[in-house]
Design an enzyme around this catalytic site. Structure first.
Site, PDB file in Angstrom:
ATOM      1  N   GLU A   5       0.833  -1.198   0.000  1.00  0.00           N
ATOM      2  CA  GLU A   5       0.000   0.000   0.000  1.00  0.00           C
ATOM      3  C   GLU A   5       0.870   1.251   0.000  1.00  0.00           C
ATOM      4  O   GLU A   5       0.635   2.170  -0.777  1.00  0.00           O
ATOM      5  CB  GLU A   5      -0.931   0.030   1.216  1.00  0.00           C
ATOM      6  N   GLU A   6       1.846   1.266   0.858  1.00  0.00           N
ATOM      7  CA  GLU A   6       2.659   2.473   1.009  1.00  0.00           C
ATOM      8  C   GLU A   6       3.628   2.681  -0.147  1.00  0.00           C
ATOM      9  O   GLU A   6       4.222   3.738  -0.267  1.00  0.00           O
ATOM     10  CB  GLU A   6       3.430   2.435   2.332  1.00  0.00           C
ATOM     11  N   ASP A  34      -8.671   0.982   7.539  1.00  0.00           N
ATOM     12  CA  ASP A  34      -7.251   1.315   7.624  1.00  0.00           C
ATOM     13  C   ASP A  34      -6.778   1.634   9.028  1.00  0.00           C
ATOM     14  O   ASP A  34      -5.596   1.738   9.256  1.00  0.00           O
ATOM     15  CB  ASP A  34      -6.940   2.529   6.753  1.00  0.00           C
ATOM     16  N   HIS A 127       1.936   3.941  11.179  1.00  0.00           N
ATOM     17  CA  HIS A 127       3.162   3.718  10.403  1.00  0.00           C
ATOM     18  C   HIS A 127       4.408   4.265  11.106  1.00  0.00           C
ATOM     19  O   HIS A 127       5.273   4.866  10.485  1.00  0.00           O
ATOM     20  CB  HIS A 127       3.056   4.300   9.006  1.00  0.00           C
TER      21      HIS A 127
END
Length: 175
Positions: A5-6, A34, A127
């Site tokens: 995703e990142e 998320d 994150h």
């Protein structure tokens, strides 16, 4: 399942591209989550699903207050003086980009929702080195009640879509 995703949504984008034919034939919606913590239901997505989201929000009970997650959200709107306080339902926000729902809605044209709870758990760990189960259970949702509430919300959405004789899309809110 996918990863990346990142790294520019590579995983979900490749998956949607690889399964485009099957998605075109069978998919009616994509539901994304998320992040989650204690607090209020947050939903963004295809406005064709707004009525369905409101129906589910009326049926899911908030673990902290014992009222529906819709009623809790409306109570906050009243306290804040939001225009939403005068309605029996709430508008869902539009989706932008930056999460795995993007290729579904933007490339494949599949209705999508992104949902979670939040607003009362301590933030700032997304994150980072602190984005861990330990941090989540210590600061964001210690009893995991809102994790269960998110599962009830997403589960009801999926079941109502899967079991519908006629898909619960409402196009008036889309307009």
């Amino acid at each position: 399942a996918w990863d990346g995703e990142e790294q520019g949504l590579l995983g979900s984008t490749e998956w949607v591209e690889d399964h485009a034919k099957e998605l075109n034939e069978k998919a009616v919606a994509y539901i994304n989550t998320d992040g989650n913590s204690r607090g209020f239901l947050r939903v963004g997505g295809s406005h064709t699903l707004e009525r369905l989201v409101n129906e589910v929000a009326r049926d899911v009970i908030d673990p902290q207050t014992g009222v529906s997650v819709l009623e809790r959200r409306q109570a906050r709107a009243i306290v804040r003086g939001d225009k939403e306080a005068k309605r029996d339902a709430f508008h869902i926000g539009a989706l932008g980009s930056g999460s795995d729902y993007s290729p579904f809605i933007q490339h494949a044209g599949i209705a999508a929702l992104s949902l979670g709870y939040g607003g009362e758990g301590s933030g700032g760990s997304y994150h980072t080195a602190y984005d861990s189960f330990d941090h989540y259970t210590r600061f964001r949702d210690p009893t995991l009640e809102y994790g269960v509430t998110l599962a009830k919300t997403a589960g009801r959405l999926v079941l109502r879509l899967a079991n519908a004789d006629r898909l619960p899309f409402e196009f008036n809110t889309f307009v």
